[in-house]
Scaffold this active site. Sequence first.
Site, PDB file in Angstrom:
ATOM      1  N   GLU A 192       0.985  -1.365  -0.224  1.00  0.00           N
ATOM      2  CA  GLU A 192       0.059  -0.255  -0.490  1.00  0.00           C
ATOM      3  C   GLU A 192       0.407   1.530  -0.021  1.00  0.00           C
ATOM      4  O   GLU A 192       2.001   1.489   1.007  1.00  0.00           O
ATOM      5  CB  GLU A 192      -0.939  -0.054   1.002  1.00  0.00           C
ATOM      6  CG  GLU A 192      -2.040   1.259   1.384  1.00  0.00           C
ATOM      7  CD  GLU A 192      -2.446   0.884   2.791  1.00  0.00           C
ATOM      8  OE1 GLU A 192      -3.646   1.710   3.074  1.00  0.00           O
ATOM      9  OE2 GLU A 192      -2.154   0.467   3.651  1.00  0.00           O
ATOM     10  N   LYS A 249      -9.262   1.672  -2.867  1.00  0.00           N
ATOM     11  CA  LYS A 249     -10.100   1.282  -1.911  1.00  0.00           C
ATOM     12  C   LYS A 249     -11.082   1.341  -1.287  1.00  0.00           C
ATOM     13  O   LYS A 249     -11.966   2.496  -1.289  1.00  0.00           O
ATOM     14  CB  LYS A 249      -9.359   1.863  -0.712  1.00  0.00           C
ATOM     15  CG  LYS A 249      -9.323   1.248   1.019  1.00  0.00           C
ATOM     16  CD  LYS A 249      -8.542   1.715   2.078  1.00  0.00           C
ATOM     17  CE  LYS A 249      -8.356   0.509   3.857  1.00  0.00           C
ATOM     18  NZ  LYS A 249      -7.822   1.621   4.376  1.00  0.00           N
ATOM     19  N   CYS A 297      -5.461  -2.703   3.220  1.00  0.00           N
ATOM     20  CA  CYS A 297      -5.824  -2.839   4.066  1.00  0.00           C
ATOM     21  C   CYS A 297      -6.175  -3.438   5.641  1.00  0.00           C
ATOM     22  O   CYS A 297      -6.127  -4.367   5.083  1.00  0.00           O
ATOM     23  CB  CYS A 297      -4.409  -1.066   4.985  1.00  0.00           C
ATOM     24  SG  CYS A 297      -4.078  -1.236   6.414  1.00  0.00           S
TER      25      CYS A 297
END
Length: 533
Positions: free
Chosen positions: A293, A355, A405
């Site tokens: 990330e 995301k 994440c």
Amino acid sequence: MPPSSRPLRDRTPWIRAGLAGLGGAATALSLAPLDLTPFVFGYAVLLGAIARAPTPASAAFAAWAWALGYHVVGLHWIANAMLVNAGAHAWLIPFANLGLPAILAGFTAAAGYLAHRLFGSGIALWTGFAALFVAGEWVRGHTATGFPWNLPAATLDGWLVFLQPASLVGAYGLSVGVVLVASAPTLWFDRSVARRARLGASSFALLLVLAAGGWGAARVAGVPDVDDPAGRVPGVVVRIVQGNVPQADKWNPQLKPEHLGRYLELSRGDRAGSVRSPGLAESPTPTLVIWPETAVARLLGRDPRITRSLARAAPAGGSLIFGAPRAANRNGGIVVHNSLFAVSSEAGKLWHYDKAHLVPFGEYVPLRSVLPIEPIVQSRRDFTPGPGPRTLPVQGAPPVSPLICYEVIFPGAVTDPENRPGWLLNATNDAWFGPHSGPHQHLAIARLRAIEEGLPMVRAANTGISVVIDPVGRILAQLGVEETGNIDSTLPRALPATAFSVFHDLPFSLMVVLLILISAYARSRAARGASQN
């Protein structure tokens, strides 16, 4: 009551709550990285505090105190995120490390209140408490975007065979089993429970442990590992790059060229810190290179030259997947996404993934109009969420479901239900979590997702822990916290769709309903016996 005894009576709820809080704090020691499994019996302390409380309100207070201790210890690493830019965010530490646990404990308090009010004591309380407690955990995992961190199932991380039932009933269903077994000893201290009932409940708990362990061991043994050609995807070699860039340095303009150079060097081949999974040749040629990330600390989307330049780092015939923030035009303005990009040396950019499940106060500020707080991440504006789980094609590997994440912590929300992928990719930057408990807990949660879905997982973490996990949760290769290096690994083969991947929370819901019915029956039977006496 004599006047001299009243002060003790008045202090009893606080004593009970204090002991419960210590029990909750001790229970958190069963989580990663310590994995001190005996402390999971701290759930018996919680059930005992509820059983001994004179009123539902005092039971709720004791349950709240237990959960406060559990979350304060289990989530202590959150303070590290506030210290990356201490001048701006250190003042938030009390709110994060005490305020957040206090809010999360409210779900346990509600379960304690209902369990005491509806089921009283004995077998009815034992089964009803397990159902209500985990139902409260489910609500915690879905309320206000949800935060299902450190569910009871996570206490089994040190025992791979006991994690396997998650493929049937998911993390919430597995949590029901954990709470039932771990709270069963309380029955031996409850005088309202007959000896025969205690023996029956304890035998049931032991049988549950033996059945889960036996079935789990058989499941693990029945899945070939990557040493066996049947256990891996032929022709696929994944290279994970762990750049180990400190969060405080990531966005420093003077250091960005050095960081990018480190990722490029690690992508090219062997160096100190390289790790290989079993079943690989001495000098493997990767078909896919993965960076974590925001490995590229530049805002992409406006200048395609950066993406074209990075595409040259992709292996021939394969692709490079990397994380970076992405700017996009929307409704005449600019929005920013936390994204993953896939590029190839032949075709350039292949796709991007935005995301979807953002971290409150980390990547965006809820109620920003009334809360004068900047996001914890180094950005002056909130990130905008993407559309949700997607299965995307990969040059050099099977189709993948990317997860950035925090997205990996949500059971049943890591794949597109209409298009099952061949593997899961968790690209993360756990530098925010510090070097201690946070990265280990995040990995434990990610491993549960692989087991639930029956899919291998590749995890690329900036400062660790980067791993390759097979679909029954075996860790094939790993780079630890604050290590710099790369991992070369074959890609484990996916299993057929698991029961959980098909039915999601339905088995868990049936478990809760069944336990509530058992509790209601046990309560009515106890009431009939009391009336006859």
